[in-house]
Write an enzyme that holds these catalytic residues in place. Structure first.
Site: not given
Length: 250
Positions: A142, A37, A54, A16-17, A145, A80
């Protein structure tokens, strides 16, 4: 002939994305692509979707083995896969810090570690990590992140130094706020999604969210043999968010 003809690429988070857009672009340019994924059902047509976690070294190594079995080589790795988090340094408990680091940082470590033996055999080896504008710009709410994405950028520089003389180029892209499923979920959860979208658009100097396809094109540039003299670089795809300070519109 495309510069990617004959090359094999792995894209994590390829269902996705930004990951799906990157897998699609690499395929269009002639690469054979494996999309890792947790749910590979969204992998673009023409790619090899592989279920991989992952955060699990055995899962990563099994998936890498499947790629080698299917294609016989690995030339490009796009790290990613990632997850987000909101809040100040006070807001996220320890287990969330560990989880986001495990995906965003250690995920890239595990995939890179498992693929390096094959990349060393490639005549056009490249690793592209997906960091964020949050690695270089203070963004409210954030803290967690941003810390992980700063680590991804630092990891990129260290890996570039370690592996360039082995023929492996390592770079990263720093997307701005992008139109991805995660951002859409944030918008959907906001009290006023329209106002929140307008605020996110306005935060970037060019006045809109970055598209997944724009980030994918930057990744593909860094991954390709034509960028053979580019190593240890963080390429911003953020509409100028990290560096430009435009005057407010009249």
């Amino acid at each position: 002939m495309s510069e990617f003809s004959g090359l094999v690429a792995i894209v994590t988070g390829g269902g996705s994305g930004i990951g799906a857009a990157t897998a699609r672009e690499l395929t269009t340019r002639g690469a054979r692509v494996a999309a890792f994924d947790l749910d590979p059902s969204g992998a673009p047509e023409g790619t090899l979707g592989i279920k991989a976690d992952v955060t699990d070294d055995e899962s990563v190594r099994t998936a890498v083995g499947q790629v080698v079995e299917a294609f016989g080589r690995i030339d490009v790795v796009v790290n990613n896969a990632g997850i987000g988090a909101q809040g100040t340094v006070e807001d996220n408990p320890d287990d969330q810090w560990h989880k986001v680091f495990d995906v965003n940082v250690m995920g890239a470590v595990r995939v890179s570690r498992a693929t390096l033996p094959y990349l060393r055999e490639s005549p056009a080896a490249a690793i592209v990590n997906v960091a964020s504008v949050a690695a270089t710009t203070g963004i409210p709410q954030r803290a967690l992140y941003s810390t992980t994405k700063g680590a991804v950028q630092s990891l990129t520089l260290a890996m570039a130094a370690d592996h360039l003389r082995e023929g492996i180029r390592v770079n990263c892209v720093n997307p701005g706020t992008a139109a991805t499923p995660w951002v859409q979920r944030l918008l959907d959860a906001a009290p006023d999604p329209e106002a929140e979208r307008a605020a996110l658009d306005a935060r970037q100097p060019h006045g809109r969210l970055v598209s997944a396809e724009e980030v994918a094109l930057a990744i593909v540039y860094l991954a390709g043999p034509s960028s053979g003299s580019t190593a240890g670089t963080a390429l911003a795809v953020d509409g100028g968010m990290a560096t430009l300070r435009l005057r407010p519109k009249d």
